[in-house]
Design a protein around this motif. Structure first.
Motif, PDB file in Angstrom:
ATOM      1  N   ASP A 145      -2.078  -5.525  11.153  1.00  0.00           N
ATOM      2  CA  ASP A 145      -0.837  -5.551  11.418  1.00  0.00           C
ATOM      3  C   ASP A 145       0.309  -5.496  10.231  1.00  0.00           C
ATOM      4  OD1 ASP A 145      -2.118  -5.596  13.533  1.00  0.00           O
ATOM      5  OD2 ASP A 145      -2.545  -7.936  14.144  1.00  0.00           O
ATOM      6  N   ARG A 146      -0.168  -5.651   9.192  1.00  0.00           N
ATOM      7  CA  ARG A 146       1.580  -5.811   7.971  1.00  0.00           C
ATOM      8  C   ARG A 146       1.718  -4.719   7.762  1.00  0.00           C
ATOM      9  NH1 ARG A 146       1.578 -10.009   5.134  1.00  0.00           N
ATOM     10  NH2 ARG A 146       3.302  -9.224   4.325  1.00  0.00           N
ATOM     11  N   VAL A 147       0.518  -3.336   7.704  1.00  0.00           N
ATOM     12  CA  VAL A 147       0.662  -2.108   7.765  1.00  0.00           C
ATOM     13  C   VAL A 147       1.937  -0.798   8.225  1.00  0.00           C
ATOM     14  CG1 VAL A 147      -0.247   0.015   6.291  1.00  0.00           C
ATOM     15  CG2 VAL A 147      -1.057  -1.767   5.589  1.00  0.00           C
ATOM     16  N   ARG A 148       1.621  -1.606   8.914  1.00  0.00           N
ATOM     17  CA  ARG A 148       2.633  -1.235  10.977  1.00  0.00           C
ATOM     18  C   ARG A 148       4.085  -1.509  11.119  1.00  0.00           C
ATOM     19  NH1 ARG A 148       1.148   0.852  15.896  1.00  0.00           N
ATOM     20  NH2 ARG A 148       3.362   0.703  17.467  1.00  0.00           N
ATOM     21  N   HIS A 149       4.495  -1.933   9.759  1.00  0.00           N
ATOM     22  CA  HIS A 149       5.829  -2.524   9.806  1.00  0.00           C
ATOM     23  C   HIS A 149       6.222  -1.334   8.504  1.00  0.00           C
ATOM     24  CE1 HIS A 149       6.241  -6.198  12.516  1.00  0.00           C
ATOM     25  NE2 HIS A 149       4.937  -6.896  11.848  1.00  0.00           N
TER      26      HIS A 149
END
Length: 327
Positions: A145-149
């Motif tokens: 979820d963090r990497v998606r940004h």
């Protein structure tokens, strides 16, 4: 030598693009590839398998890569892909973001999401160069979820840990002919630590990194600083420590744990740069003492003794032998 090499010149002209397309799809998540230059295609690529990480320096005429939703459904290795552009430019359309990337830019893509990579000018005949990296998503401590940004964003490779990562990848590309296959697992571990530190820096989650990852990333950062400043006579252990905001005693302890001293590391790398210059045909008329001085060996006799101790042969004899082999 580390890795396997593909050169389009080794394949009949009519088969070059199809062969390279098959190679890319074995190296990365499957994509549809096409090129305006397919009839007379040119590419070079090396695939280095460094433990759990694949690194592939490549140069190629402009081509388009499309990983469609259909291909994602058919096959997903669940990997992150890192691209470092070194020459030319590429555009990326991924997770709703579209941007263009040039030299020293980095981007991250996710094989679980469709993407399209296109040259800014498909008809351009200029070669695109870069380095690709693939690794399993589960190997990264950061949550998806963090990497998606970060997906599809242009990320600079000229500062902070990004500069370390860029330097490490370009160093692998430059030195791959001299690296031994036995070094692959260690290099892969270092690269994973740099990737974890880079992701943590741009996500502002560095406090969550395991201590050993921070430790190894610091070591690699120090080594990169030394490599970049070998020409400076003022490069000493106190200067290295001050540049990294650590005490001199801690710096010595870090290198003692690696089984070397800071001074010996600086000296060995300067000798290696001198050895490389001595073997360079373009520098054959530069006196040996001038090459030594370039790498901060100001006393010719001391340089000759150090060179012979390191490589088993005087520098003049080494130069003569290297040029005979090259001829």
């Amino acid at each position: 030598m580390i890795g396997t090499v593909f050169r389009s010149e080794d394949v009949p002209v009519e088969d070059r693009f199809d062969y390279w397309r098959e190679l890319i799809n074995r190296t990365t998540a499957p994509s549809d590839l096409n090129s305006d230059h397919a009839a007379d295609f040119w590419a070079e690529q090396r695939l280095m398998e460094l433990g759990p990480v694949k690194v592939w320096p490549t140069s190629f005429l402009p081509a388009r890569f499309l990983r469609s939703a259909r291909l994602v459904r058919q096959s997903d290795p669940e990997e992150y892909h890192i691209s470092l552009v070194l020459g030319g430019g590429l555009g990326l359309d991924h997770v709703g973001r579209t941007d263009t990337y040039g030299p020293s830019d980095l981007w991250i893509s996710d094989t679980s999401q469709p993407y399209e990579v296109v040259p800014p000018d498909a008809g351009d005949h200029r070669v695109i160069t870069g380095v690709g990296v693939e690794f399993r998503k589960v190997l990264l401590p950061a949550s998806p979820d963090r990497v998606r940004h970060l997906l599809g964003r242009r990320l600079p490779g000229q500062e902070g840990t990004g500069a370390l990562l860029t330097g490490f990848l370009t160093g692998l590309s430059r030195e791959c002919d001299t690296l031994q296959p036995s070094a692959a697992p260690r290099l892969g571990a270092v690269l994973l630590d740099l990737l974890a530190a880079w992701f943590a820096e741009i996500l502002d989650t560095e406090d969550a990194l395991p201590p050993e990852t921070r430790h190894r990333a610091l070591i690699e950062g120090i080594r990169a600083f030394i490599r970049q400043n070998l020409h400076d006579p003022a490069l000493t252990p106190p200067v290295v420590a001050a540049a990294h905001h650590i005490s001199l005693s801690y710096l010595h302890r870090l290198f003692r744990d690696e089984g070397v001293t800071v001074s010996a590391t600086i000296r060995q790398q300067r000798l290696e740069r001198a050895r490389h210059d001595l073997a360079n045909p373009a520098l054959r008329n530069v006196p040996v003492h001038d090459i030594a001085a370039r790498w901060c060996f100001t006393h010719p006799a001391a340089f000759s003794r150090a060179f012979r101790a390191a490589y088993g042969i005087p520098p003049t004899d080494y130069r003569h032998r290297a040029h005979l082999i090259a001829a």
